[in-house]
Write a protein that holds these residues in place. Structure first.
Motif, PDB file in Angstrom:
ATOM      1  N   MET A  35       0.830  -1.209   0.000  1.00 31.96           N
ATOM      2  CA  MET A  35       0.000   0.000   0.000  1.00 31.96           C
ATOM      3  C   MET A  35       0.860   1.252   0.000  1.00 31.96           C
ATOM      4  SD  MET A  35      -3.373   0.533   0.201  1.00 31.96           S
ATOM      5  CE  MET A  35      -4.146   2.130  -0.082  1.00 31.96           C
ATOM      6  N   LEU A  36       0.514   2.207  -0.843  1.00 30.72           N
ATOM      7  CA  LEU A  36       1.136   3.530  -0.874  1.00 30.72           C
ATOM      8  C   LEU A  36       0.143   4.504  -0.259  1.00 30.72           C
ATOM      9  CD1 LEU A  36       2.304   3.378  -4.609  1.00 30.72           C
ATOM     10  CD2 LEU A  36       3.618   2.701  -2.592  1.00 30.72           C
ATOM     11  N   ILE A  37       0.566   5.249   0.743  1.00 29.54           N
ATOM     12  CA  ILE A  37      -0.374   6.125   1.441  1.00 29.54           C
ATOM     13  C   ILE A  37       0.133   7.571   1.448  1.00 29.54           C
ATOM     14  CG2 ILE A  37      -1.123   4.215   2.897  1.00 29.54           C
ATOM     15  CD1 ILE A  37       0.390   5.558   5.234  1.00 29.54           C
ATOM     16  N   PRO A  38      -0.775   8.531   1.626  1.00 30.77           N
ATOM     17  CA  PRO A  38      -0.364   9.940   1.734  1.00 30.77           C
ATOM     18  C   PRO A  38       0.512  10.165   2.963  1.00 30.77           C
ATOM     19  CG  PRO A  38      -2.710   9.757   1.263  1.00 30.77           C
ATOM     20  CD  PRO A  38      -2.241   8.379   1.625  1.00 30.77           C
ATOM     21  N   GLY A  39       1.358  11.178   2.900  1.00 31.81           N
ATOM     22  CA  GLY A  39       2.284  11.474   3.988  1.00 31.81           C
ATOM     23  C   GLY A  39       1.631  12.173   5.162  1.00 31.81           C
ATOM     24  N   GLN A  40       2.443  12.446   6.167  1.00 30.19           N
ATOM     25  CA  GLN A  40       1.931  13.004   7.422  1.00 30.19           C
ATOM     26  C   GLN A  40       1.429  14.430   7.280  1.00 30.19           C
ATOM     27  OE1 GLN A  40       4.730  12.440  10.619  1.00 30.19           O
ATOM     28  NE2 GLN A  40       4.845  10.238  10.325  1.00 30.19           N
ATOM     29  N   GLU A  41       1.812  15.118   6.196  1.00 27.78           N
ATOM     30  CA  GLU A  41       1.345  16.491   5.993  1.00 27.78           C
ATOM     31  C   GLU A  41      -0.115  16.538   5.556  1.00 27.78           C
ATOM     32  OE1 GLU A  41       3.037  19.273   6.592  1.00 27.78           O
ATOM     33  OE2 GLU A  41       4.825  18.194   7.240  1.00 27.78           O
ATOM     34  N   THR A  42      -0.687  15.398   5.167  1.00 28.47           N
ATOM     35  CA  THR A  42      -2.050  15.377   4.634  1.00 28.47           C
ATOM     36  C   THR A  42      -3.065  15.023   5.705  1.00 28.47           C
ATOM     37  OG1 THR A  42      -1.924  13.052   4.003  1.00 28.47           O
ATOM     38  CG2 THR A  42      -1.150  14.656   2.379  1.00 28.47           C
ATOM     39  N   VAL A  43      -4.281  15.546   5.539  1.00 27.18           N
ATOM     40  CA  VAL A  43      -5.368  15.262   6.477  1.00 27.18           C
ATOM     41  C   VAL A  43      -5.919  13.858   6.251  1.00 27.18           C
ATOM     42  CG1 VAL A  43      -7.709  15.933   7.142  1.00 27.18           C
ATOM     43  CG2 VAL A  43      -5.984  17.693   6.713  1.00 27.18           C
ATOM     44  N   MET A  67       3.257   9.642  -5.676  1.00 30.41           N
ATOM     45  CA  MET A  67       2.605   8.413  -5.223  1.00 30.41           C
ATOM     46  C   MET A  67       1.975   7.679  -6.405  1.00 30.41           C
ATOM     47  SD  MET A  67      -0.229   7.861  -2.195  1.00 30.41           S
ATOM     48  CE  MET A  67      -1.470   8.926  -2.938  1.00 30.41           C
ATOM     49  N   GLN A  68       1.330   8.428  -7.302  1.00 34.58           N
ATOM     50  CA  GLN A  68       0.721   7.802  -8.475  1.00 34.58           C
ATOM     51  C   GLN A  68       1.773   7.217  -9.411  1.00 34.58           C
ATOM     52  OE1 GLN A  68      -2.286  10.115 -10.486  1.00 34.58           O
ATOM     53  NE2 GLN A  68      -3.131  10.889  -8.566  1.00 34.58           N
ATOM     54  N   ALA A  69       2.925   7.863  -9.497  1.00 35.26           N
ATOM     55  CA  ALA A  69       3.999   7.337 -10.341  1.00 35.26           C
ATOM     56  C   ALA A  69       4.473   5.975  -9.829  1.00 35.26           C
ATOM     57  CB  ALA A  69       5.158   8.326 -10.398  1.00 35.26           C
ATOM     58  N   PHE A  70       4.613   5.849  -8.502  1.00 34.91           N
ATOM     59  CA  PHE A  70       4.986   4.557  -7.922  1.00 34.91           C
ATOM     60  C   PHE A  70       3.866   3.542  -8.113  1.00 34.91           C
ATOM     61  CE2 PHE A  70       8.469   6.805  -5.998  1.00 34.91           C
ATOM     62  CZ  PHE A  70       9.417   5.832  -5.735  1.00 34.91           C
ATOM     63  N   GLY A  71       2.624   4.001  -7.985  1.00 32.57           N
ATOM     64  CA  GLY A  71       1.501   3.110  -8.207  1.00 32.57           C
ATOM     65  C   GLY A  71       1.433   2.623  -9.638  1.00 32.57           C
ATOM     66  N   GLN A  72       1.733   3.497 -10.568  1.00 37.53           N
ATOM     67  CA  GLN A  72       1.739   3.147 -11.991  1.00 37.53           C
ATOM     68  C   GLN A  72       2.788   2.082 -12.286  1.00 37.53           C
ATOM     69  OE1 GLN A  72       3.138   6.272 -14.628  1.00 37.53           O
ATOM     70  NE2 GLN A  72       1.637   5.731 -16.187  1.00 37.53           N
ATOM     71  N   SER A  73       3.862   2.084 -11.518  1.00 34.14           N
ATOM     72  CA  SER A  73       4.936   1.102 -11.727  1.00 34.14           C
ATOM     73  C   SER A  73       4.608  -0.260 -11.116  1.00 34.14           C
ATOM     74  CB  SER A  73       6.239   1.627 -11.112  1.00 34.14           C
ATOM     75  OG  SER A  73       6.196   1.544  -9.691  1.00 34.14           O
ATOM     76  N   GLY A  74       3.507  -0.325 -10.341  1.00 37.41           N
ATOM     77  CA  GLY A  74       3.135  -1.583  -9.700  1.00 37.41           C
ATOM     78  C   GLY A  74       3.695  -1.761  -8.309  1.00 37.41           C
ATOM     79  N   SER A  75       4.260  -0.664  -7.737  1.00 40.97           N
ATOM     80  CA  SER A  75       4.867  -0.780  -6.406  1.00 40.97           C
ATOM     81  C   SER A  75       3.847  -1.006  -5.304  1.00 40.97           C
ATOM     82  CB  SER A  75       5.682   0.483  -6.094  1.00 40.97           C
ATOM     83  OG  SER A  75       6.733   0.647  -7.015  1.00 40.97           O
ATOM     84  N   GLY A  76       2.615  -0.556  -5.523  1.00 43.19           N
ATOM     85  CA  GLY A  76       1.606  -0.727  -4.487  1.00 43.19           C
ATOM     86  C   GLY A  76       0.261  -0.171  -4.917  1.00 43.19           C
TER      87      GLY A  76
END
Length: 300
Positions: free
Chosen positions: A193-201, A229-238
């Motif tokens: 899973m790829l998740i938003p960082g701590q700066e995000t609500v 995050m979407q770039a990593f997702g596009q690569s299949g990382s998560g």
């Protein structure tokens, strides 16, 4: 009083990395530039550069001075462009900053400003929310787009308008989705899973939802920048998330599949300005466009 000509010479040297190159750019002799920078340093008892071999390096004071100088001359350039414009060519400058909001959302929020009858020139930046709000307070910005309203603990005058909110969607490449075929959301269990960082609500809301659903995805990456995050997702990382209002766009642009959606986790978007009653045509266009088209607020 600060000598702005000397500051401009310092800025030119810092940007070009050489007194000789700065002289060529400014059509001045190296001796003139060097002498004026020395006078600036002497006036404040500081050192802006140190010589390392044949190269000039900024001191810590020099780096701080360059940061301010760049902002000053950027604003000066904008002022010069406005003053040089003919009366019938005058543009309204609209200075907007986005804080951790997905770029696709920002674009769709700003798009209505390009259709205004009066000429409008966008100046867009990205930075941390507290620094942006400080610039907003001294009117160096017209609006901040954020995923949270004006923080109550900051002693800064500002007003928040909610532009809208939506649920979140989950995406994965076809190959990754095939590895986790269980129905949503069960298929998220132990999935990368790829998740938003701590700066995000939305991050805390997402983690709370995982706990409520008794899910333990394997978090492999955290990102303040949704595009990365979407770039990593596009690569299949998560598997990754995005606001549901741009789900079709995310699938189309990244070649991924929508594997599930939930309205139990929402993302909200706000326009923060110093105006209680909004008058700037750019802000009016954004708020009306967001509510009428992007988030489909009910009329009335």
């Amino acid at each position: 009083m600060l000598n702005y000509r000397q500051l401009h010479y310092f800025w030119a040297v810092a940007k070009t990395g050489s007194i000789v190159r700065a002289g060529e750019q400014l059509n001045l002799t190296p001796q003139t530039i060097s002498g004026q920078i020395s006078l600036l340093e002497h006036s404040y008892g500081i050192e802006l550069f140190r010589r390392v071999g044949r190269q000039l390096e900024l001191t810590e004071t020099g780096r701080q001075a360059l940061s301010y100088a760049e902002q000053m001359f950027q604003i000066g350039g904008e002022l010069e462009a406005v003053l040089r414009a003919q009366p019938h060519e005058q543009q309204i400058l609209f200075r907007v900053v986005a804080d951790v909001v997905p770029k696709s959302i920002v674009y769709r929020l700003l798009a209505p400003t390009m259709e205004l009858p009066e000429p409008l020139r966008l100046s867009c930046r990205e930075d941390k929310l507290e620094r942006l709000l400080a610039d907003l307070a001294i009117q160096r910005l017209d609006m901040v787009i954020s995923d949270s309203p004006m923080p109550s603990h900051l002693d800064i005058k500002g007003y928040s308008q909610k532009l809208g909110e939506c649920g979140i969607s989950f995406f994965a490449t076809p190959a990754l989705a095939a590895l986790h075929p269980a129905p949503f959301p069960v298929g998220l269990q132990h999935a990368p899973m790829l998740i938003p960082g701590q700066e995000t609500v939305v991050r805390s809301r997402l983690l709370r939802w995982f706990a409520e659903q008794q899910l333990q995805p394997r978090i492999v990456g955290e990102f303040d920048d949704s595009a990365l995050m979407q770039a990593f997702g596009q690569s299949g990382s998560g598997i990754f998330i995005a606001p549901s209002v741009i789900a079709d766009e995310v699938c189309r642009q990244n070649g991924v599949e929508l594997i599930g959606q939930t309205d139990a986790v929402t993302e909200s978007f706000y326009a923060i300005s110093v105006e209680r009653k909004v008058k700037h045509p750019g802000i009016v266009a954004i708020t009306e466009g967001a509510r009428r088209e992007l988030f489909n607020w009910p009329v009335g």
